[in-house]
Design a protein around this motif. Structure first.
Motif, PDB file in Angstrom:
ATOM      1  N   TRP A   1     -88.291 -73.248  44.982  1.00 36.31           N
ATOM      2  CA  TRP A   1     -87.007 -74.316  45.223  1.00 36.31           C
ATOM      3  C   TRP A   1     -86.402 -74.709  43.752  1.00 36.31           C
ATOM      4  O   TRP A   1     -85.028 -74.528  43.763  1.00 36.31           O
ATOM      5  N   GLN A   2     -87.083 -75.036  42.954  1.00 41.73           N
ATOM      6  CA  GLN A   2     -86.269 -75.398  41.718  1.00 41.73           C
ATOM      7  C   GLN A   2     -85.739 -74.210  40.920  1.00 41.73           C
ATOM      8  O   GLN A   2     -84.643 -74.476  40.508  1.00 41.73           O
ATOM      9  N   ARG A   3     -85.997 -73.018  41.137  1.00 39.19           N
ATOM     10  CA  ARG A   3     -85.364 -71.961  40.452  1.00 39.19           C
ATOM     11  C   ARG A   3     -83.957 -71.779  41.206  1.00 39.19           C
ATOM     12  O   ARG A   3     -82.962 -71.587  40.608  1.00 39.19           O
ATOM     13  N   ILE A   4     -84.061 -71.760  42.692  1.00 36.15           N
ATOM     14  CA  ILE A   4     -83.000 -71.741  43.453  1.00 36.15           C
ATOM     15  C   ILE A   4     -81.782 -72.769  43.254  1.00 36.15           C
ATOM     16  O   ILE A   4     -80.764 -72.694  43.053  1.00 36.15           O
ATOM     17  N   ALA A   5     -82.556 -74.118  42.830  1.00 34.87           N
ATOM     18  CA  ALA A   5     -81.486 -75.129  42.603  1.00 34.87           C
ATOM     19  C   ALA A   5     -80.973 -75.038  41.410  1.00 34.87           C
ATOM     20  O   ALA A   5     -79.744 -75.286  41.243  1.00 34.87           O
ATOM     21  N   GLY A   6     -81.602 -74.469  40.595  1.00 31.83           N
ATOM     22  CA  GLY A   6     -80.787 -74.007  39.208  1.00 31.83           C
ATOM     23  C   GLY A   6     -79.687 -72.924  39.282  1.00 31.83           C
ATOM     24  O   GLY A   6     -78.707 -73.066  38.605  1.00 31.83           O
ATOM     25  N   LEU A   7     -79.932 -72.151  40.186  1.00 35.01           N
ATOM     26  CA  LEU A   7     -78.764 -71.035  40.374  1.00 35.01           C
ATOM     27  C   LEU A   7     -77.708 -71.829  41.132  1.00 35.01           C
ATOM     28  O   LEU A   7     -76.453 -71.585  40.737  1.00 35.01           O
TER      29      LEU A   7
END
Length: 411
Positions: A160-166
């Motif tokens: 989730w955190q990785r996608i939020a960064g994108l």
């Protein structure tokens, strides 16, 4: 990050007709000044009420959407699902200008952490529309999949955190990171902890829930349901907007009345960002197609006719007690689907010293407006109220609140 800024905008990250503005009140005499307290804000943007689209076999999404619009009077927000990667924005489910969208998609969390979705999602977020709100969610209702071993809770949070960064890389203020969990997870009987599925407040704009399992026989209210599964309190504890991504009420004679009560609670009590009913084939106990009374009840909520009427203004003292030189009062304002302007007014109960601030535009959900007046005389009685006008300038005074008497303290 965008979401950190958005979380400061109370429960509504963005207004559709201009950002929230404070009630700015100006001094009109040398001895008295009327100032806006920090909590003085215009009424919040309306709760968006919509649905998923009931799409029978053999019918295109566009045809199904037209039928849903006819049934509910035009849906301002749609709930859209993808079992894998989200489709391109040209897809009929997403190419819906003029409507907000709640869209969820699914990837294996471990694959996300390996970077396999980075390129596609980076492009997908970059090409998202900027003329309407998009509430995106990675893997709605992950609880059962995590329980069944699809991936770990830790991997889910990290993905989730990785996608939020994108998403942040797109620089699009109309994209809102939205978690969607079962409200069952908050039930004591579930044995679960919602924090296991929460990626952290720095990565979330909106906390949405899928709300089911009402006691329809006894017409359970939303207040009672939320007491069992306190989703509103969890969202507020994190400083996030509260929303409902799926709402399902079992078919029952009590359902029309329950839907109206739930919609009122979502608007008047929860100040929900959005509520979308789960109106999908394959779940006949929930869908409203063929239930004319329930469809009409939800139509009343979607169109806002359920909340319409004359604006209501109820003034009370406080929250701060009077001092020798200041008074403060609050007014609960329900615009009742109207738009207008409000202003704080005060005067000495004996004599003049009438002061009124500039008019401030309000619309949307009920909200409490706080007014503060300073530079007053000690041990003096003042009378206060809120006024509603139909125009910024030169308009008619349409409504006034009750008056409240306040006495400044001795010096």
């Amino acid at each position: 990050m965008n979401r950190m800024l958005n979380s400061l905008r109370r429960h509504h990250p963005r207004r559709h007709r201009g950002q929230r503005r404070r009630i700015g009140l100006i001094a009109v005499s040398a001895t008295a000044a009327l100032l806006a307290a920090p909590t003085s804000v215009s009424a919040s943007a309306p709760t968006l009420i919509g649905a998923s689209v009931h799409q029978p076999a053999g019918q295109s999404f566009s045809q199904a959407l037209a039928a849903a619009d006819s049934r509910y009077g035009g849906l301002p927000i749609l709930r859209v699902f993808y079992p894998g990667a989200p489709a391109a924005w040209s897809d009929a489910k997403l190419n819906t200008p003029g409507r907000a969208t709640v869209v969820s998609f699914k990837y294996d969390a471990d694959a996300v952490l390996a970077g396999t979705a980075d390129a596609y999602l980076r492009s997908w977020f970059a090409n998202a529309p900027k003329d309407r709100d998009v509430f995106w969610c990675f893997y709605h209702e992950p609880e059962d999949d995590i329980r069944n071993g699809a991936f770990t809770a830790a991997a889910y949070r990290a993905a989730w955190q990785r996608i939020a960064g994108l998403a942040d890389q797109a620089g699009n203020s109309r994209l809102f990171a939205t978690t969607i969990l079962m409200d069952w997870t908050l039930d004591a009987q579930s044995g679960r902890n919602w924090r296991d599925y929460y990626p952290g407040s720095a990565f979330v704009d909106v906390m949405a829930w899928d709300v089911y399992n009402f006691d329809v026989v006894n017409s359970e209210t939303m207040t009672a349901h939320n007491a069992r599964r306190p989703a509103l309190e969890v969202a507020r504890s994190q400083g996030k907007a509260y929303a409902v991504a799926e709402l399902g009420v079992d078919d029952h004679a009590n359902r029309p009345a329950m839907l109206r009560e739930i919609a009122r609670w979502m608007r008047n009590t929860a100040d929900a960002r959005f509520v979308t009913y789960f109106d999908a084939p394959g779940w006949p106990q929930y869908d409203l197609v063929g239930d004319a009374a329930s469809s009409q009840a939800w139509r009343d909520a979607v169109t806002g006719s359920l909340f319409a009427g004359d604006p209501e203004l109820t003034t009370s003292a406080g929250p701060a007690a009077p001092t020798a030189t200041t008074i403060q009062w609050t007014t609960q304002v329900d615009p009742a689907q109207n738009t207008g302007w409000v202003s704080c007014a005060s005067w000495r109960t004996t004599g003049s010293e009438f002061i009124e601030g500039p008019r401030q535009y309000v619309y949307g959900n009920p909200e409490k407006i706080t007014c503060t007046r300073s530079g007053l005389q000690p041990n003096t009685a003042y009378r206060v109220r809120l006024k509603w006008w139909d125009a910024q300038s030169g308009g008619a005074l349409l409504y006034t609140s009750n008056t409240v008497d306040l006495l400044t303290r001795s010096a």
